[in-house]
Design a protein around this motif. Structure first.
Motif, mmCIF file in Angstrom:
data_model
loop_
_atom_site.group_PDB
_atom_site.id
_atom_site.type_symbol
_atom_site.label_atom_id
_atom_site.label_comp_id
_atom_site.label_asym_id
_atom_site.label_seq_id
_atom_site.Cartn_x
_atom_site.Cartn_y
_atom_site.Cartn_z
ATOM 1 N N ALA A 132 8.902 10.153 1.248
ATOM 2 C CA ALA A 132 9.468 10.308 2.583
ATOM 3 C C ALA A 132 9.173 9.122 3.497
ATOM 4 O O ALA A 132 9.947 8.852 4.419
ATOM 5 N N VAL A 133 8.063 8.413 3.259
ATOM 6 C CA VAL A 133 7.761 7.251 4.107
ATOM 7 C C VAL A 133 8.924 6.272 4.074
ATOM 8 O O VAL A 133 9.404 5.811 5.120
ATOM 9 N N HIS A 134 9.391 5.956 2.886
ATOM 10 C CA HIS A 134 10.493 5.002 2.766
ATOM 11 C C HIS A 134 11.798 5.558 3.323
ATOM 12 O O HIS A 134 12.580 4.822 3.937
ATOM 13 N N LEU A 181 0.833 -1.202 0.000
ATOM 14 C CA LEU A 181 0.000 0.000 0.000
ATOM 15 C C LEU A 181 0.869 1.254 0.000
ATOM 16 O O LEU A 181 0.577 2.229 -0.713
ATOM 17 N N THR A 182 1.927 1.246 0.779
ATOM 18 C CA THR A 182 2.843 2.392 0.816
ATOM 19 C C THR A 182 3.482 2.616 -0.545
ATOM 20 O O THR A 182 3.594 3.762 -1.018
ATOM 21 N N GLU A 237 -4.958 1.231 -9.002
ATOM 22 C CA GLU A 237 -5.532 -0.114 -9.034
ATOM 23 C C GLU A 237 -5.015 -0.944 -7.866
ATOM 24 O O GLU A 237 -5.776 -1.696 -7.230
ATOM 25 N N ALA A 238 -3.731 -0.811 -7.559
ATOM 26 C CA ALA A 238 -3.171 -1.535 -6.420
ATOM 27 C C ALA A 238 -3.826 -1.093 -5.118
ATOM 28 O O ALA A 238 -4.168 -1.928 -4.261
ATOM 29 N N ILE A 239 -4.025 0.207 -4.927
ATOM 30 C CA ILE A 239 -4.671 0.719 -3.717
ATOM 31 C C ILE A 239 -6.072 0.138 -3.567
ATOM 32 O O ILE A 239 -6.479 -0.290 -2.475
ATOM 33 N N GLN A 240 -6.812 0.106 -4.660
ATOM 34 C CA GLN A 240 -8.174 -0.434 -4.613
ATOM 35 C C GLN A 240 -8.174 -1.917 -4.223
ATOM 36 O O GLN A 240 -8.961 -2.352 -3.370
ATOM 37 N N LEU A 241 -7.289 -2.698 -4.836
ATOM 38 C CA LEU A 241 -7.223 -4.126 -4.530
ATOM 39 C C LEU A 241 -6.830 -4.376 -3.076
ATOM 40 O O LEU A 241 -7.382 -5.249 -2.400
ATOM 41 N N ILE A 242 -5.871 -3.609 -2.585
ATOM 42 C CA ILE A 242 -5.417 -3.784 -1.207
ATOM 43 C C ILE A 242 -6.530 -3.409 -0.225
ATOM 44 O O ILE A 242 -6.755 -4.099 0.778
ATOM 45 N N GLY A 243 -7.230 -2.322 -0.518
ATOM 46 C CA GLY A 243 -8.332 -1.917 0.339
ATOM 47 C C GLY A 243 -9.399 -2.986 0.465
ATOM 48 O O GLY A 243 -10.010 -3.158 1.524
ATOM 49 N N LYS A 244 -9.623 -3.727 -0.592
ATOM 50 C CA LYS A 244 -10.652 -4.767 -0.595
ATOM 51 C C LYS A 244 -10.170 -6.097 -0.023
ATOM 52 O O LYS A 244 -10.984 -6.894 0.462
ATOM 53 N N SER A 245 -8.866 -6.354 -0.076
ATOM 54 C CA SER A 245 -8.382 -7.718 0.149
ATOM 55 C C SER A 245 -7.496 -7.911 1.370
ATOM 56 O O SER A 245 -7.384 -9.037 1.870
ATOM 57 N N LEU A 246 -6.829 -6.858 1.857
ATOM 58 C CA LEU A 246 -5.801 -7.066 2.874
ATOM 59 C C LEU A 246 -6.365 -7.640 4.178
ATOM 60 O O LEU A 246 -5.821 -8.602 4.719
ATOM 61 N N ALA A 248 7.644 -0.909 9.405
ATOM 62 C CA ALA A 248 8.198 0.451 9.498
ATOM 63 C C ALA A 248 7.445 1.404 8.572
ATOM 64 O O ALA A 248 7.138 2.545 8.946
ATOM 65 N N ASN A 249 7.127 0.951 7.371
ATOM 66 C CA ASN A 249 6.326 1.775 6.463
ATOM 67 C C ASN A 249 4.954 2.069 7.048
ATOM 68 O O ASN A 249 4.447 3.194 6.961
ATOM 69 N N ALA A 250 4.323 1.053 7.637
ATOM 70 C CA ALA A 250 2.995 1.232 8.217
ATOM 71 C C ALA A 250 3.014 2.282 9.332
ATOM 72 O O ALA A 250 2.075 3.068 9.478
ATOM 73 N N LEU A 251 4.082 2.315 10.114
ATOM 74 C CA LEU A 251 4.210 3.296 11.191
ATOM 75 C C LEU A 251 4.342 4.724 10.661
ATOM 76 O O LEU A 251 3.815 5.668 11.254
ATOM 77 N N MET A 252 5.045 4.878 9.550
ATOM 78 C CA MET A 252 5.353 6.225 9.045
ATOM 79 C C MET A 252 4.347 6.729 8.015
ATOM 80 O O MET A 252 4.339 7.922 7.693
ATOM 81 N N LEU A 253 3.482 5.864 7.500
ATOM 82 C CA LEU A 253 2.627 6.245 6.373
ATOM 83 C C LEU A 253 1.652 7.368 6.729
ATOM 84 O O LEU A 253 1.556 8.372 6.003
ATOM 85 N N VAL A 254 0.930 7.236 7.822
ATOM 86 C CA VAL A 254 -0.067 8.257 8.169
ATOM 87 C C VAL A 254 0.571 9.613 8.498
ATOM 88 O O VAL A 254 0.116 10.650 8.002
ATOM 89 N N PRO A 255 1.640 9.666 9.326
ATOM 90 C CA PRO A 255 2.271 10.970 9.554
ATOM 91 C C PRO A 255 2.726 11.663 8.271
ATOM 92 O O PRO A 255 2.548 12.875 8.116
ATOM 93 N N VAL A 256 3.283 10.898 7.336
ATOM 94 C CA VAL A 256 3.743 11.504 6.082
ATOM 95 C C VAL A 256 2.560 11.931 5.221
ATOM 96 O O VAL A 256 2.591 12.998 4.584
ATOM 97 N N MET A 257 1.501 11.129 5.182
ATOM 98 C CA MET A 257 0.307 11.532 4.429
ATOM 99 C C MET A 257 -0.229 12.856 4.941
ATOM 100 O O MET A 257 -0.566 13.762 4.157
ATOM 101 N N LYS A 258 -0.333 13.004 6.268
ATOM 102 C CA LYS A 258 -0.818 14.259 6.845
ATOM 103 C C LYS A 258 0.068 15.428 6.428
ATOM 104 O O LYS A 258 -0.427 16.514 6.090
ATOM 105 N N TYR A 259 1.368 15.207 6.455
ATOM 106 C CA TYR A 259 2.311 16.259 6.079
ATOM 107 C C TYR A 259 2.160 16.648 4.603
ATOM 108 O O TYR A 259 2.259 17.819 4.240
ATOM 109 N N ASN A 260 1.869 15.669 3.758
ATOM 110 C CA ASN A 260 1.830 15.906 2.314
ATOM 111 C C ASN A 260 0.498 16.445 1.804
ATOM 112 O O ASN A 260 0.424 16.900 0.649
ATOM 113 N N LEU A 261 -0.567 16.382 2.591
ATOM 114 C CA LEU A 261 -1.911 16.681 2.076
ATOM 115 C C LEU A 261 -1.985 18.010 1.338
ATOM 116 O O LEU A 261 -2.603 18.104 0.278
#
Length: 391
Positions: free
Chosen positions: A265-267, A200-201, A222-231, A284-297
């Motif tokens: 920046a997440v990576h 997802l990251t 497309e990857a985001i959509q599939l992950i949202g439905k399947s993970l 590690a990506n999962a931990l940093m993903l939301v903070p970076v998304m907020k920063y990038n909005l």
């Protein structure tokens, strides 16, 4: 008009049971003695045996290197390279997750290139040094996350500096990806969740990247959509065939997407947590993903709006509303997978570590394509927001 430079995988075969064809596929490539790169974990769950049997059944000689550890180092590459050369191998098969495939890619480079693997990292001009003169490489992913079986890069930690280095070139892409979802059936919940959040990251960072291309962006969405439905289903139902197939497909196309568009920046931040504290890369990506998304909005609201829609949000809302919702939807997805959300819930980084980690993150090439510019102070704050220890 914009100019795009796309690097695509040579061949991809995806579907239940395709791993059984590895022997015949290797023979078609003219391989006679193969180095199988894997790890003890893959061997212990019985995945490796049938792969080696398939290779031996068609008359190939098999050598093994099973010394890959999470966040692989240059010394691991050197050890595998020694086996490859001393045994007279002429092809490589990787069976495992991203770490295994990174080592296999690096061994393949060193099979025909002089010097040491660290001579080929991006900071030392590796992009220009790596040529197409390499033996065949077949990758079989045992997780749905890294996309390394189709990507242009490898991440190897320098043993001397303990810093992750990027090795990247169009010629790093494997010759063949055999993506068999059955190899991921039964993968434990934490590994399923963390590798899924890795995919997802990849997709989110590729989509919002300053280097975004229409081709890479379409695959990322497309990857985001599939992950949202399947993970979540894959986490809770480890042998659910549809969820496992969709997660492997999503991981694969996310790998192609970030190979076109780069990451962010997440990576750059997550690499430091993996190197310093041994965090699994996806976690590690999962931990940093939301903070970076907020920063990038503020820098890419329309793109984050599309991410929210791909995750099931109502299209009738404004871009600003949807962009904020994308953060909430990603956070809910992480919670639903059972992954912790704070650094200190893993092994923990103390506040006294943050300035040093932030400085190291600024040396990571991934942040260059982040949609909003970063600085050491920004990196330090993002680590703090991800829940590093206060003392």
């Amino acid at each position: 008009m914009a100019r795009f430079n796309h690097t695509l995988p040579s061949r991809i075969i995806i579907g239940d049971g395709v791993s059984t064809t590895v022997g015949s596929e290797a023979k078609k490539m003219g391989i006679t003695r193969v180095l199988v790169v894997s790890d003890k974990g893959v061997e212990s769950v019985g995945v490796l045996g049938p792969i080696c049997e398939s290779l031996e059944k068609v008359g190939l000689k098999v050598e093994k290197f099973l010394g890959v550890l999470p966040n692989p180092t240059a010394d691991q590459v050197r050890a595998a390279e020694q086996i490859y050369k001393s045994a007279g191998c002429d092809g490589v098969v990787a069976v495992g997750g991203g770490s295994v495939m990174d080592v296999a890619k690096s061994v393949r480079i060193m099979a025909k290139h002089p010097g040491d693997i660290m001579d080929y990292e991006l900071g030392k001009g590796g992009l220009a040094k790596i040529t197409a003169d390499q033996p065949p490489l077949i990758c079989l992913a045992t997780t749905s996350g890294t996309g390394s079986e189709v990507s242009v890069g490898a991440i190897i930690t320098d043993d001397k500096t303990h810093v992750k280095k990027t090795i990247v070139s169009p010629f790093v892409v494997p010759t063949l990806a055999l993506d068999d979802p059955k190899l991921t059936h039964g993968l434990p919940p934490f590994q399923t969740a963390s590798t899924g959040m890795d995919a997802l990251t990849h997709a989110i960072e590729a989509y919002v990247s300053k280097m975004d291309s229409p081709f890479g962006g379409a695959l990322a969405l497309e990857a985001i959509q599939l992950i949202g439905k399947s993970l979540v289903t894959a986490v809770k139902e480890p042998t659910n065939a549809r969820a496992r197939h969709d997660m492997m497909y999503a991981s694969m196309i996310a790998g192609i997407a970030f190979s076109q568009n780069n990451l962010g920046a997440v990576h750059a931040l997550a690499h430091q947590l993996s190197t310093e504290f041994g965090f699994a890369h996806g976690f590690a990506n999962a931990l940093m993903l939301v903070p970076v998304m907020k920063y990038n909005l503020e820098s890419a609201p329309a793109k984050y709006a599309q991410i929210a829609i791909a995750l099931g949000a109502d299209r009738k809302k404004s871009d600003a509303e949807l962009a904020k919702e994308s953060v909430d939807l990603v956070e809910r997805l992480r919670i639903a997978t059972g992954l912790p959300g704070l650094i200190r819930e893993g092994k923990g980084a103390r506040a006294t570590d943050l300035k040093r980690l932030a400085s190291q993150a600024m040396m990571d090439v991934c942040h260059v394509s982040n949609p909003r510019p970063c600085s050491p102070a920004v990196m330090e704050q993002l680590f703090a927001e991800a829940g590093a220890d206060a003392a």
